[in-house]
Design an enzyme around this catalytic site. Structure first.
Site, PDB file in Angstrom:
ATOM      1  N   ASP A 191     163.781 132.400  14.423  1.00  0.00           N
ATOM      2  CA  ASP A 191     164.629 131.234  14.652  1.00  0.00           C
ATOM      3  C   ASP A 191     165.452 131.362  15.935  1.00  0.00           C
ATOM      4  O   ASP A 191     164.991 131.971  16.900  1.00  0.00           O
ATOM      5  CB  ASP A 191     165.532 131.046  13.425  1.00  0.00           C
ATOM      6  CG  ASP A 191     165.835 129.590  13.158  1.00  0.00           C
ATOM      7  OD1 ASP A 191     166.610 129.005  13.938  1.00  0.00           O
ATOM      8  OD2 ASP A 191     165.288 129.026  12.186  1.00  0.00           O
ATOM      9  N   ASP A 210     181.638 134.881  -5.028  1.00  0.00           N
ATOM     10  CA  ASP A 210     181.523 134.150  -3.756  1.00  0.00           C
ATOM     11  C   ASP A 210     182.195 132.790  -3.865  1.00  0.00           C
ATOM     12  O   ASP A 210     181.911 132.030  -4.799  1.00  0.00           O
ATOM     13  CB  ASP A 210     180.047 133.977  -3.375  1.00  0.00           C
ATOM     14  CG  ASP A 210     179.372 135.313  -3.133  1.00  0.00           C
ATOM     15  OD1 ASP A 210     179.292 136.111  -4.094  1.00  0.00           O
ATOM     16  OD2 ASP A 210     178.945 135.559  -1.996  1.00  0.00           O
ATOM     17  N   SER A 264     163.979 122.213   7.087  1.00  0.00           N
ATOM     18  CA  SER A 264     164.498 123.513   7.526  1.00  0.00           C
ATOM     19  C   SER A 264     165.223 124.250   6.420  1.00  0.00           C
ATOM     20  O   SER A 264     165.217 125.473   6.380  1.00  0.00           O
ATOM     21  CB  SER A 264     165.535 123.312   8.636  1.00  0.00           C
ATOM     22  OG  SER A 264     164.948 123.441   9.883  1.00  0.00           O
ATOM     23  N   ASP A 283     158.448 116.503  15.534  1.00  0.00           N
ATOM     24  CA  ASP A 283     158.128 115.670  14.366  1.00  0.00           C
ATOM     25  C   ASP A 283     158.284 114.201  14.728  1.00  0.00           C
ATOM     26  O   ASP A 283     158.933 113.441  14.014  1.00  0.00           O
ATOM     27  CB  ASP A 283     159.087 116.008  13.217  1.00  0.00           C
ATOM     28  CG  ASP A 283     158.910 117.437  12.721  1.00  0.00           C
ATOM     29  OD1 ASP A 283     157.783 117.958  12.770  1.00  0.00           O
ATOM     30  OD2 ASP A 283     159.907 118.034  12.275  1.00  0.00           O
ATOM     31  N   GLU A 331     157.914 115.269   5.356  1.00  0.00           N
ATOM     32  CA  GLU A 331     156.541 114.831   5.607  1.00  0.00           C
ATOM     33  C   GLU A 331     155.613 115.149   4.438  1.00  0.00           C
ATOM     34  O   GLU A 331     155.797 116.136   3.736  1.00  0.00           O
ATOM     35  CB  GLU A 331     156.000 115.510   6.879  1.00  0.00           C
ATOM     36  CG  GLU A 331     156.695 115.040   8.130  1.00  0.00           C
ATOM     37  CD  GLU A 331     156.234 115.772   9.381  1.00  0.00           C
ATOM     38  OE1 GLU A 331     155.105 116.300   9.397  1.00  0.00           O
ATOM     39  OE2 GLU A 331     157.022 115.811  10.342  1.00  0.00           O
ATOM     40  N   HIS A 366     171.244 127.489  13.381  1.00  0.00           N
ATOM     41  CA  HIS A 366     170.157 127.200  12.457  1.00  0.00           C
ATOM     42  C   HIS A 366     169.651 128.462  11.747  1.00  0.00           C
ATOM     43  O   HIS A 366     169.542 128.512  10.519  1.00  0.00           O
ATOM     44  CB  HIS A 366     169.054 126.530  13.283  1.00  0.00           C
ATOM     45  CG  HIS A 366     167.885 126.015  12.537  1.00  0.00           C
ATOM     46  ND1 HIS A 366     166.649 126.595  12.627  1.00  0.00           N
ATOM     47  CD2 HIS A 366     167.750 124.961  11.721  1.00  0.00           C
ATOM     48  CE1 HIS A 366     165.792 125.900  11.886  1.00  0.00           C
ATOM     49  NE2 HIS A 366     166.435 124.901  11.332  1.00  0.00           N
ATOM     50  N   ASN A 370     179.302 138.772  -2.529  1.00  0.00           N
ATOM     51  CA  ASN A 370     180.534 139.356  -2.002  1.00  0.00           C
ATOM     52  C   ASN A 370     181.617 138.284  -2.016  1.00  0.00           C
ATOM     53  O   ASN A 370     181.482 137.301  -2.742  1.00  0.00           O
ATOM     54  CB  ASN A 370     180.273 139.907  -0.591  1.00  0.00           C
ATOM     55  CG  ASN A 370     179.574 138.874   0.303  1.00  0.00           C
ATOM     56  OD1 ASN A 370     179.766 137.668   0.121  1.00  0.00           O
ATOM     57  ND2 ASN A 370     178.763 139.330   1.226  1.00  0.00           N
TER      58      ASN A 370
END
Ligand SMILES: *[C@@H]1O[C@H](CO)[C@@H](O)[C@H](O)[C@H]1NC(C)=O
Ligand SMILES: *[C@@H]1O[C@H](CO)[C@@H](O)[C@H](O)[C@H]1NC(C)=O
Ligand SMILES: *[C@@H]1O[C@H](CO)[C@@H](O)[C@H](O)[C@H]1NC(C)=O
Length: 846
Positions: free
Chosen positions: A195, A155, A405, A296, A369, A233, A246
């Site tokens: 998501d 990769d 995330s 948030d 957080e 996202h 790959n």
């Protein structure tokens, strides 16, 4: 595709369990989630109400989706109320009516969208710490090449993926390559990215993509394709977990796993949609990756609605053939805005694993957080670099994925590796393994050795950073934990003003060995504290919980932007910091009003719940689904004993987590609960005994405590600590009479009892280091008198055991024999979705 060719056959037969529900259109219809008794025909109910039955929920038993043409009213709740009204007036027959089958109903409302947790709140500006040149360590580069050659990794951006193998700050990575070299690569495990879509056409994802486990809950199509310009996202998160080995971009942590997508973030949805989404294909999806949540912004306090909460519980009970689905949530990006993941009901759920971030220098990134519910951290953006992963497009990569995330999906990938090695692990085993193998690291924080397991815990970093090799290695020989058990305290009624500044208001509840034995409760995993505090400015408050073994959880912290003019409304905080503790002894909650100003408040009440491992697996039961107002029994003050006293902390008392200084703290506190005693003294009136006996199960509380009834040991314990355990006995009528007789007998011995206690106190005080320091002597007289008052008001120590037992044994089962209207009546349909309907509102969760 070859990987699941064999799956496709089975898949076709039962294709797309979401497809059985027609697409919802909220502009033409109202939708109702209705829980009915199993024997009822949904068609009959629909016909009666003039609705259409769209179909059952996929996982939530006896929950159905109904729709009706749009109407301002809540037609279901209105009909139920009308029937009730007519029955009261005897205009309607008390005989069975189809509406009697309604156990719960909720008219669906579109809710504010969740925030994706790569977005950093605007007010926050990153302090970019550019590294000097990002110099790679030559020997690390050599090893990296060797590993790539051995594993045949070609990769193109593999060498940029520092979170997999870090050549610049060696060691600061997820430690996964030796796991791959053992052939553990996530085979036969599916992670579901909940998501904004997942680019299944990406060269990096298409081979691992699992369409039958995917769905689009925004556009109601089988494939969760990214359609909006910022739908990137989910694809980036998916790449971190399952990008194939790959020639496209890099590799995922579990590059031979399957990856599915459930799309919910790209349009308006209701609680019902979200509940269906996180329960989507529970037998195909093993892990749900959730890098989103309520805003948030340091001002929001929001929990999942009751349907979502039920969905999560159901998944842990039924998902993965009963082993339990794994939910992973990103901790949240609001740290710079004083946000704390205990104000988010998803991250502070006991059913989710909360993952925070550290950057490539093992530094705390300004956004991640902290909270007592955070289990672990792993790598993400900061110190001038981010996570390098797949992006939307045929062969596109990004070097810009960040925030918590990006941390969550790394953990998801690691858990996929763990499950591919040990598929039989339960959802709680995964949490245990995380606690036991996370690696503390050398960064200043509130690291504390936990008294239960001797692991290091920090509110900022949980139990440390995830280590793929260590957790997989431990999983190989891990003996599965016994099923879950729980213990609930009664509501502790405090009802006192909170002092301002450094002072705090403490309330104590003592858990006895017998209570836990009776609850089949072996050792603690999660602790939850549900509480009510009325306050003019929520952001001024902070709450600590000190365990019997002296560990402190910071359940909540002050938030500078949180101006909500009320305090906490039935909010449940969670802590994982007490993992492995016994749970026996005094649990102290300390509430502080950190600002000295005209905004003040009152600590109303609280309730402690211990969640953990059972003693006897054969006696364990599954937790019943919570009712919407499970904990709304505060006002039944007469039915619950206050086992608590409230004490004002001396100013400046440090709240440290040093176990050795814990035992002394409660004793330094000034008892102030005379009012408390007066209030609770009403609890021994005959009327209240009567009402509790109705909900108590006699076989639960009668046998064992009775023989110990006359023993004064527990009274002594209570007084030694100068923490008045106020004892009330409320039970069956027969027990009441027994009690009354005892009380009469004892009243003649009052003086005698108290002399004894005072003596004992001196002895014991000396024996327990520091328990009764200087101030104690001066207070002795007062304490004895106070003890006398309490004693007069409340019959005897064993009452506590009796009562807690009946409470404990009873509470979890209430759902089963509830009257059909219980939930309904309180729900009021239109306000049912309200808890999550407005950002910044108080949410409510069990
Ligand atoms: C909902 O129905 C309206 C009116 O029929 C239609 O214009 C709209 O496109 C529909 N929306 C969806 C998401 O199907
Ligand atoms: C793959 O997982 C399923 C359950 O999800 C199990 O029935 C099956 O045996 C597993 N296959 C392999 C090869 O491990
Ligand atoms: C990282 O993996 C190696 C094996 O590759 C192992 O020896 C080491 O202990 C792991 N690190 C930690 C912190 O467990």
């Amino acid at each position: 595709m070859r990987l699941f060719a064999f799956w496709s056959l089975a898949a076709v037969a039962t294709l797309a369990s979401a497809a059985h529900l027609p697409p919802r259109n909220y502009s033409t219809h109202d939708y109702y989630a209705i829980h009915i008794t199993s024997s009822t025909s949904p068609a009959e109910l629909a016909a009666h109400l003039g609705m259409t039955h769209d179909g059952p929920f996929t996982a939530l038993e006896d929950h159905h989706v109904f729709k009706a043409p749009k109407n301002d009213n809540d037609i279901v709740n209105d009909a139920v109320q009308e029937l009730k009204r007519r029955r009261r007036k005897r205009e309607a027959s008390p005989e069975y009516h189809v509406l009697d089958s309604v156990r719960f109903t909720q008219k669906q409302k579109l809710k504010p969208r969740h925030w994706k947790r790569d977005a950093i709140p605007d007010a926050q500006v990153e302090r970019i710490v550019r590294q000097n040149g990002n110099v790679a360590d030559p020997s690390a580069v050599t090893s990296q090449r060797e590993i790539a050659r051995t594993l045949n990794i070609k990769d193109p951006i593999f060498d940029e993926q520092w979170h997999l193998f870090n050549t610049q700050t060696p060691g600061n990575d997820i430690n996964v390559t030796d796991v791959w070299l053992q052939g553990i690569t996530g085979k036969n495990i599916t992670a579901c990215i909940v998501d904004d879509g997942l680019d299944m056409h990406s060269a990096d994802l298409k081979d691992n993509f699992y369409p039958e486990a995917s769905y689009d809950f925004n556009d109601h199509t089988p494939l969760p394709e990214p359609r909006l310009s910022d739908d990137r996202h989910g694809t980036r998160c998916a790449g971190e977990v399952s990008a194939g080995k790959n020639d496209a971009c890099g590799v995922g942590l579990a590059y031979d796993s399957r990856i599915s997508g459930v799309r919910i973030l790209s349009g308006d949805i209701s609680d019902m949609d979200e509940a269906l989404a996180i329960n989507f294909e529970l037998q195909r999806n093993d892990i749900y990756s959730c890098s989103w949540g309520p805003p948030d912004d340091g001002r929001t306090m929001q929990a999942p609605g009751i349907l979502i909460e039920r969905a999560m519980i159901t998944a842990t009970q039924k998902g993965r053939a009963g082993k339990g689905s794994i939910y992973v949530f990103a901790a949240g990006n609001g740290a710079a805005a004083d946000d704390n993941c205990n104000f988010d009901g998803y991250t502070n759920s006991i059913y989710s694993i909360t993952v925070g971030a550290i950057d490539k220098n093992n530094l705390h990134p300004y956004y991640s957080e902290a909270c007592s519910a955070q289990l672990v951290v792993t790598y993400s953006s900061g110190s001038g670099d981010s996570i390098h992963t797949t992006d939307v497009g045929a062969n596109k990569c990004t070097a810009q994925h960040g925030g918590t995330s990006a941390a969550g999906p790394i953990a998801v990938g690691v858990f996929a590796l763990v499950l591919s090695e040990r598929p039989e692990l339960t959802w709680r085993d995964m949490q245990w393994l995380t606690v036991l193998t996370a690696v503390p690291f050398d960064q200043p924080s509130d690291w504390t050795k936990t008294p239960g397991l001797g692991r290091s815990f920090s509110h900022q970093f949980g139990y440390g950073k995830l280590d793929a090799w260590a957790i997989v290695d431990k999983a190989k020989t891990w003996e599965l934990v016994k099923p879950q058990a729980w213990f609930y305290s009664p509501w502790m009624h405090v009802k006192q003003a909170i002092p301002q500044g450094d002072k705090g208001l403490a309330s104590v509840y003592e858990v006895t060995e017998q209570m836990l034995k009776d609850a089949n409760f072996g050792r603690v995993e999660h602790i939850t504290v549900t509480m009510n505090i009325a306050h003019d400015r929520r952001g001024d408050l902070s709450v600590e919980l000190i365990s019997p073994q002296g560990m402190t959880s910071h359940l909540s912290t002050a938030r500078r932007d949180d101006n909500a003019p009320y305090g906490y409304v039935d909010w449940t905080f969670m802590s994982v910091a007490h993992w492995g503790e016994k749970g026996i002894g005094k649990w102290t909650v300390i509430v502080k009003d950190t600002k000295v100003d005209d905004k003040a408040g009152t600590f109303t009440d609280w309730k402690l719940k211990l969640w953990g491992e059972s003693i006897d697996a054969s006696k364990a039961t599954l937790r019943p689904l919570p009712k919407e107002h499970d904990d709304d029994d505060h006002d039944k003050i007469d039915e619950h004993p206050a086992h608590t006293t409230s004490i004002t902390l001396p100013s400046g008392t440090p709240i440290s987590a040093n176990p050795s200084d814990m035992p002394s703290r409660p004793v330094n506190q000034k008892p102030t609960n005379t009012g408390q005693a007066a209030t609770t003294s009403t609890a021994t009136t005959p009327s209240s005994s009567g009402s509790v006996s109705a909900t108590s199960s006699p076989e639960n509380f009668l046998p064992s405590p009775f023989p110990t009834f006359g023993v004064s040991k527990r009274t002594q314990v209570w007084i030694y600590g100068s923490i008045g355990l106020i004892l009330v006995f409320v039970a069956s009528l027969a027990t009441y009479f027994y009690l009354a007789r005892r009380k009469r007998l004892r009243s003649s011995r009052d003086n005698y009892e108290f002399e004894i206690l005072d003596d004992a106190e001196d002895e014991e005080g000396g024996a327990r280091t520091g328990m009764l320091n200087g101030a104690a002597a001066g207070r002795q007289g007062r304490r004895a008198r106070r003890g006398g008052e309490l004693y007069d008001a409340f019959a005897g120590e064993s009452d506590e055991d009796l009562l807690s037992e009946s409470e404990d044994g009873d509470a979890p089962y209430r759902d089963r024999d509830e009257s059909p209207y219980d939930e309904k009546a309180q729900t009021g349909g239109s306000d049912a979705g309200g808890s999550s309907a407005s950002g910044g509102s108080t949410g409510k969760r069990q």
